[in-house]
Design a protein around this motif. Structure first.
Motif, PDB file in Angstrom:
ATOM      1  N   VAL A 154       0.817  -1.218   0.000  1.00  0.00           N
ATOM      2  CA  VAL A 154       0.000   0.000   0.000  1.00  0.00           C
ATOM      3  C   VAL A 154       0.852   1.271   0.000  1.00  0.00           C
ATOM      4  CG1 VAL A 154      -2.022   1.103   1.047  1.00  0.00           C
ATOM      5  CG2 VAL A 154      -1.561  -1.306   1.530  1.00  0.00           C
ATOM      6  N   ALA A 155       2.010   1.246   0.632  1.00  0.00           N
ATOM      7  CA  ALA A 155       2.797   2.469   0.855  1.00  0.00           C
ATOM      8  C   ALA A 155       3.034   3.222  -0.454  1.00  0.00           C
ATOM      9  CB  ALA A 155       4.130   2.124   1.507  1.00  0.00           C
ATOM     10  N   GLY A 156       2.912   4.525  -0.362  1.00  0.00           N
ATOM     11  CA  GLY A 156       3.176   5.344  -1.540  1.00  0.00           C
ATOM     12  C   GLY A 156       3.208   6.811  -1.152  1.00  0.00           C
ATOM     13  N   ASN A 157       3.673   7.642  -2.049  1.00  0.00           N
ATOM     14  CA  ASN A 157       3.607   9.090  -1.841  1.00  0.00           C
ATOM     15  C   ASN A 157       3.198   9.750  -3.151  1.00  0.00           C
ATOM     16  OD1 ASN A 157       5.962   8.803  -3.276  1.00  0.00           O
ATOM     17  ND2 ASN A 157       7.290   9.754  -1.756  1.00  0.00           N
ATOM     18  N   PHE A 158       3.004  11.060  -3.091  1.00  0.00           N
ATOM     19  CA  PHE A 158       2.388  11.773  -4.208  1.00  0.00           C
ATOM     20  C   PHE A 158       3.270  12.932  -4.626  1.00  0.00           C
ATOM     21  CE2 PHE A 158      -0.719  15.070  -5.668  1.00  0.00           C
ATOM     22  CZ  PHE A 158      -1.154  14.396  -6.790  1.00  0.00           C
ATOM     23  N   LEU A 159       3.271  13.241  -5.920  1.00  0.00           N
ATOM     24  CA  LEU A 159       4.006  14.415  -6.422  1.00  0.00           C
ATOM     25  C   LEU A 159       3.214  15.048  -7.552  1.00  0.00           C
ATOM     26  CD1 LEU A 159       6.731  16.025  -6.329  1.00  0.00           C
ATOM     27  CD2 LEU A 159       7.503  14.522  -8.169  1.00  0.00           C
ATOM     28  N   ARG A 160       2.890  16.325  -7.373  1.00  0.00           N
ATOM     29  CA  ARG A 160       2.279  17.101  -8.471  1.00  0.00           C
ATOM     30  C   ARG A 160       3.096  18.374  -8.615  1.00  0.00           C
ATOM     31  NH1 ARG A 160      -3.206  18.624  -6.911  1.00  0.00           N
ATOM     32  NH2 ARG A 160      -3.978  16.651  -7.725  1.00  0.00           N
ATOM     33  N   LEU A 169      -1.472 -11.939  -2.633  1.00  0.00           N
ATOM     34  CA  LEU A 169      -0.854 -10.614  -2.737  1.00  0.00           C
ATOM     35  C   LEU A 169      -1.885  -9.600  -3.222  1.00  0.00           C
ATOM     36  CD1 LEU A 169       1.743  -8.798  -2.875  1.00  0.00           C
ATOM     37  CD2 LEU A 169       1.924  -9.521  -5.271  1.00  0.00           C
ATOM     38  N   VAL A 170      -1.974  -8.479  -2.506  1.00  0.00           N
ATOM     39  CA  VAL A 170      -2.890  -7.397  -2.904  1.00  0.00           C
ATOM     40  C   VAL A 170      -2.052  -6.141  -3.140  1.00  0.00           C
ATOM     41  CG1 VAL A 170      -4.927  -6.040  -2.268  1.00  0.00           C
ATOM     42  CG2 VAL A 170      -4.690  -8.415  -1.434  1.00  0.00           C
ATOM     43  N   VAL A 171      -2.079  -5.620  -4.353  1.00  0.00           N
ATOM     44  CA  VAL A 171      -1.275  -4.432  -4.690  1.00  0.00           C
ATOM     45  C   VAL A 171      -2.212  -3.251  -4.944  1.00  0.00           C
ATOM     46  CG1 VAL A 171       0.356  -3.432  -6.339  1.00  0.00           C
ATOM     47  CG2 VAL A 171       0.569  -5.840  -5.668  1.00  0.00           C
ATOM     48  N   ILE A 172      -1.945  -2.155  -4.224  1.00  0.00           N
ATOM     49  CA  ILE A 172      -2.733  -0.935  -4.420  1.00  0.00           C
ATOM     50  C   ILE A 172      -1.998  -0.038  -5.422  1.00  0.00           C
ATOM     51  CG2 ILE A 172      -3.829   1.060  -3.319  1.00  0.00           C
ATOM     52  CD1 ILE A 172      -4.827  -1.675  -2.212  1.00  0.00           C
ATOM     53  N   SER A 173      -2.555   0.074  -6.609  1.00  0.00           N
ATOM     54  CA  SER A 173      -2.063   1.057  -7.583  1.00  0.00           C
ATOM     55  C   SER A 173      -3.098   2.198  -7.615  1.00  0.00           C
ATOM     56  CB  SER A 173      -1.856   0.384  -8.946  1.00  0.00           C
ATOM     57  OG  SER A 173      -1.554   1.342  -9.930  1.00  0.00           O
ATOM     58  N   SER A 174      -3.551   2.610  -8.767  1.00  0.00           N
ATOM     59  CA  SER A 174      -4.430   3.791  -8.818  1.00  0.00           C
ATOM     60  C   SER A 174      -5.080   3.905 -10.195  1.00  0.00           C
ATOM     61  CB  SER A 174      -3.574   5.032  -8.548  1.00  0.00           C
ATOM     62  OG  SER A 174      -4.281   6.210  -8.837  1.00  0.00           O
ATOM     63  N   THR A 175      -6.190   4.637 -10.267  1.00  0.00           N
ATOM     64  CA  THR A 175      -6.746   4.986 -11.582  1.00  0.00           C
ATOM     65  C   THR A 175      -5.745   5.876 -12.349  1.00  0.00           C
ATOM     66  OG1 THR A 175      -7.903   6.851 -10.585  1.00  0.00           O
ATOM     67  CG2 THR A 175      -9.181   4.825 -10.861  1.00  0.00           C
ATOM     68  N   SER A 176      -4.785   6.457 -11.608  1.00  0.00           N
ATOM     69  CA  SER A 176      -3.725   7.249 -12.270  1.00  0.00           C
ATOM     70  C   SER A 176      -2.833   6.368 -13.140  1.00  0.00           C
ATOM     71  CB  SER A 176      -2.858   7.969 -11.234  1.00  0.00           C
ATOM     72  OG  SER A 176      -3.612   8.914 -10.532  1.00  0.00           O
ATOM     73  N   PRO A 226       5.541  20.620 -11.935  1.00  0.00           N
ATOM     74  CA  PRO A 226       6.064  20.547 -13.308  1.00  0.00           C
ATOM     75  C   PRO A 226       7.344  19.715 -13.345  1.00  0.00           C
ATOM     76  CG  PRO A 226       5.398  22.786 -12.790  1.00  0.00           C
ATOM     77  CD  PRO A 226       5.292  21.996 -11.506  1.00  0.00           C
ATOM     78  N   LEU A 227       7.422  18.812 -14.296  1.00  0.00           N
ATOM     79  CA  LEU A 227       8.529  17.846 -14.347  1.00  0.00           C
ATOM     80  C   LEU A 227       9.895  18.537 -14.357  1.00  0.00           C
ATOM     81  CD1 LEU A 227       8.818  14.707 -14.612  1.00  0.00           C
ATOM     82  CD2 LEU A 227       9.270  15.120 -17.027  1.00  0.00           C
ATOM     83  N   VAL A 228       9.986  19.661 -15.066  1.00  0.00           N
ATOM     84  CA  VAL A 228      11.274  20.347 -15.177  1.00  0.00           C
ATOM     85  C   VAL A 228      11.738  20.933 -13.834  1.00  0.00           C
ATOM     86  CG1 VAL A 228      11.129  20.879 -17.635  1.00  0.00           C
ATOM     87  CG2 VAL A 228      10.126  22.458 -15.968  1.00  0.00           C
ATOM     88  N   GLU A 229      10.830  20.997 -12.858  1.00  0.00           N
ATOM     89  CA  GLU A 229      11.209  21.519 -11.530  1.00  0.00           C
ATOM     90  C   GLU A 229      11.507  20.407 -10.535  1.00  0.00           C
ATOM     91  OE1 GLU A 229       8.085  24.115 -10.195  1.00  0.00           O
ATOM     92  OE2 GLU A 229       8.128  25.269 -12.070  1.00  0.00           O
ATOM     93  N   THR A 230      11.505  19.169 -11.000  1.00  0.00           N
ATOM     94  CA  THR A 230      11.724  18.053 -10.064  1.00  0.00           C
ATOM     95  C   THR A 230      13.129  17.486 -10.228  1.00  0.00           C
ATOM     96  OG1 THR A 230      10.788  16.513 -11.648  1.00  0.00           O
ATOM     97  CG2 THR A 230       9.296  17.403  -9.999  1.00  0.00           C
ATOM     98  N   SER A 231      13.637  16.911  -9.131  1.00  0.00           N
ATOM     99  CA  SER A 231      15.017  16.414  -9.161  1.00  0.00           C
ATOM    100  C   SER A 231      15.055  14.899  -9.341  1.00  0.00           C
ATOM    101  CB  SER A 231      15.719  16.780  -7.847  1.00  0.00           C
ATOM    102  OG  SER A 231      15.172  15.999  -6.801  1.00  0.00           O
ATOM    103  N   TYR A 232      16.209  14.442  -9.770  1.00  0.00           N
ATOM    104  CA  TYR A 232      16.423  13.005  -9.909  1.00  0.00           C
ATOM    105  C   TYR A 232      16.261  12.309  -8.554  1.00  0.00           C
ATOM    106  CZ  TYR A 232      18.885   8.608 -10.557  1.00  0.00           C
ATOM    107  OH  TYR A 232      19.206   7.279 -10.579  1.00  0.00           O
ATOM    108  N   ASN A 259       1.042  17.617 -14.623  1.00  0.00           N
ATOM    109  CA  ASN A 259       2.102  17.752 -13.614  1.00  0.00           C
ATOM    110  C   ASN A 259       2.214  16.533 -12.671  1.00  0.00           C
ATOM    111  OD1 ASN A 259       2.912  20.239 -14.561  1.00  0.00           O
ATOM    112  ND2 ASN A 259       1.478  21.356 -13.243  1.00  0.00           N
ATOM    113  N   GLU A 260       1.708  15.388 -13.125  1.00  0.00           N
ATOM    114  CA  GLU A 260       1.823  14.164 -12.325  1.00  0.00           C
ATOM    115  C   GLU A 260       2.473  13.041 -13.142  1.00  0.00           C
ATOM    116  OE1 GLU A 260      -1.834  13.066 -10.292  1.00  0.00           O
ATOM    117  OE2 GLU A 260      -2.364  15.175 -10.016  1.00  0.00           O
ATOM    118  N   GLU A 261       3.362  13.421 -14.069  1.00  0.00           N
ATOM    119  CA  GLU A 261       3.945  12.414 -14.963  1.00  0.00           C
ATOM    120  C   GLU A 261       4.581  11.265 -14.198  1.00  0.00           C
ATOM    121  OE1 GLU A 261       4.480  15.707 -15.269  1.00  0.00           O
ATOM    122  OE2 GLU A 261       4.337  16.305 -17.372  1.00  0.00           O
ATOM    123  N   MET A 262       5.407  11.606 -13.182  1.00  0.00           N
ATOM    124  CA  MET A 262       6.141  10.543 -12.486  1.00  0.00           C
ATOM    125  C   MET A 262       5.199   9.700 -11.628  1.00  0.00           C
ATOM    126  SD  MET A 262       8.878   8.934 -12.126  1.00  0.00           S
ATOM    127  CE  MET A 262       9.830   9.965 -13.220  1.00  0.00           C
TER     128      MET A 262
END
Ligand SMILES: NC(=O)c1ccc[n+]([C@@H]2O[C@H](COP(=O)([O-])OP(=O)(O)OC[C@H]3O[C@@H](n4cnc5c(N)ncnc54)[C@H](OP(=O)(O)O)[C@@H]3O)[C@@H](O)[C@H]2O)c1
Length: 246
Positions: free
Chosen positions: A76-82, A131-138, A84-90, A145-148
Motif C-alpha cells: 500500500v505504501a506510496g507518496n504523491f508528487l504534483r 498478494l494485494v497491490v494498491i495502484s491507482s486509476t492514475s 512541473p517535471l522540469v522543476e523536479t530532481s532526480y 504535472n503528475e507524470e512521475m
C-alpha cells in the motif's frame, strides 16, 4: 490460520485495510515509519507494529520476521508528487520509484523465496499466499504535472500483472489482486492544496477490497474503483490508457 501484513498501514487506505483486517479476525502486522503515532490509534490497538522505511530496498529483513504466518500481503505504501517535471530532481524521482516499485519488489522477492522454501502445506511445493497491490486509476489516466506519479502507478500495475503468472505457477493456490482506486480522503495530498472533502472514504474502499479479496476464486483479479462523487463505482477491468491529446 489467516494473517495479514500491511506494508504502509499506519495511515490512510493502509490503516483502513488494517482496521478491517482486524475486524475480520485476522492477526494483522502493520508496517510504516510512524508506528509511534499509529500505536496511539484505537483502531490499530490489536495490530502488531513494525517500523521501517519502505523506500529502502534493504530494510525488509525485520519486516519479514516470522513471515511464514502471513497469508495476505498488502503493498500500500506510496507518496504523491504534483509539480512541473522540469522543476523536479532526480533524487525525488528515485525516492518515489524506490517507495512505489523498487523496494517493494525486493521485499516481495525475499518473501517469495521464503514461501518457496517453506514446508509444503499440500502436495504442491511451498506455501501459497495472496498478494494485494494498491495502484491507482492514475495508472491509466492523464494528469497534468503528475507524470512521475502516473508512470509509477502504471509500472506498479503492470508489474503486478506480470508477476501474477510467476507467483501462481511457482506456488499453486496463490492469488493476486490488483486494486486501482480513484481519489480518497487521506493525507496523501497534504501540502498540495487539493480539496479531498468530496473524495471516497478509505474505510468504504477498504471494506470493498477485503470483501472481494476473501471472495476471490480466480488466481488474478483487478478491482477498479472510479470515484462517482464520493462513492466508488466498482468494476473488474482496467480501461485502456487514456489518450493524452483527445
Ligand atoms: N488517496 C488517494 O486518493 C489515492 C488514490 C489512488 C491510489 N492511492 C495510493 O494508495 C496508496 C496509499 O495512499 P494513501 O492515500 O493511503 O496515502 P497516505 O494516507 O499518505 O498513507 C501512505 C502510507 O504509506 C506509508 N509510507 C509512505 N512512505 C513510506 C516510507 N518511506 N516507508 C514506509 N511507509 C511509508 C505511510 O506510513 P508512514 O508515513 O508512517 O511511513 C502511510 O501508512 C499509495 O500508494 C497511493 O498512491 C491513493
Amino acid at each position: 490460520m489467516n494473517s495479514s501484513l500491511i506494508l504502509g498501514g499506519t495511515k490512510g487506505l493502509g490503516r483502513a485495510l488494517a482496521a478491517k483486517s482486524l475486524q475480520r479476525g485476522f492477526p494483522t502486522t502493520v508496517v510504516g515509519r510512524s508506528t509511534a503515532d499509529a500505536a496511539k490509534e484505537a483502531d490499530l490497538a490489536a495490530a502488531s507494529l513494525r517500523q521501517a522505511d519502505l523506500s529502502d530496498p534493504t530494510a525488509f529483513r525485520d519486516v519479514l520476521r516470522e513471515g511464514d504466518r502471513f497469508t495476505h500481503v498488502f503493498l500500500v505504501a506510496g507518496n504523491f508528487l504534483r509539480r512541473p517535471l522540469v522543476e523536479t530532481s532526480y533524487d525525488t524521482h528515485l525516492q518515489m520509484a524506490n517507495l512505489h516499485l523498487l523496494a517493494p519488489i525486493e521485499l516481495l522477492k525475499a518473501f517469495h523465496r521464503s514461501r518457496l522454501a517453506a514446508k509444503p502445506l499440500a502436495a504442491t511445493p511451498g506455501q501459497p499466499y495472496h498478494l494485494v497491490v494498491i495502484s491507482s486509476t492514475s495508472s491509466y489516466r492523464i494528469r497534468e504535472n503528475e507524470e512521475m506519479y502516473c508512470a509509477l502507478q502504471a509500472a506498479k500495475a503492470h508489474f503486478t500483472r506480470n508477476w501474477a503468472g510467476r507467483m501462481t505457477r511457482d506456488l499453486p493456490g496463490s492469488k493476486v489482486t490488483l486494486v486501482l482506486p480513484g481519489g480518497m480522503k487521506t493525507g496523501l495530498f497534504d501540502g498540495t492544496g487539493q480539496d479531498t472533502s468530496g473524495y471516497m472514504d478509505p474505510l468504504t474502499v477498504a471494506d470493498i477490497i477485503w470483501d472481494r479479496v476473501l471472495q476471490q476464486q480466480e488466481r488474478f483479479r483487478t478491482i477498479v474503483m472510479e470515484r462517482r462523487g464520493s462513492e466508488p463505482d466498482v468494476s473488474d477491468h482496467a480501461p485502456a490508457p487514456h489518450d493524452p491529446l483527445p
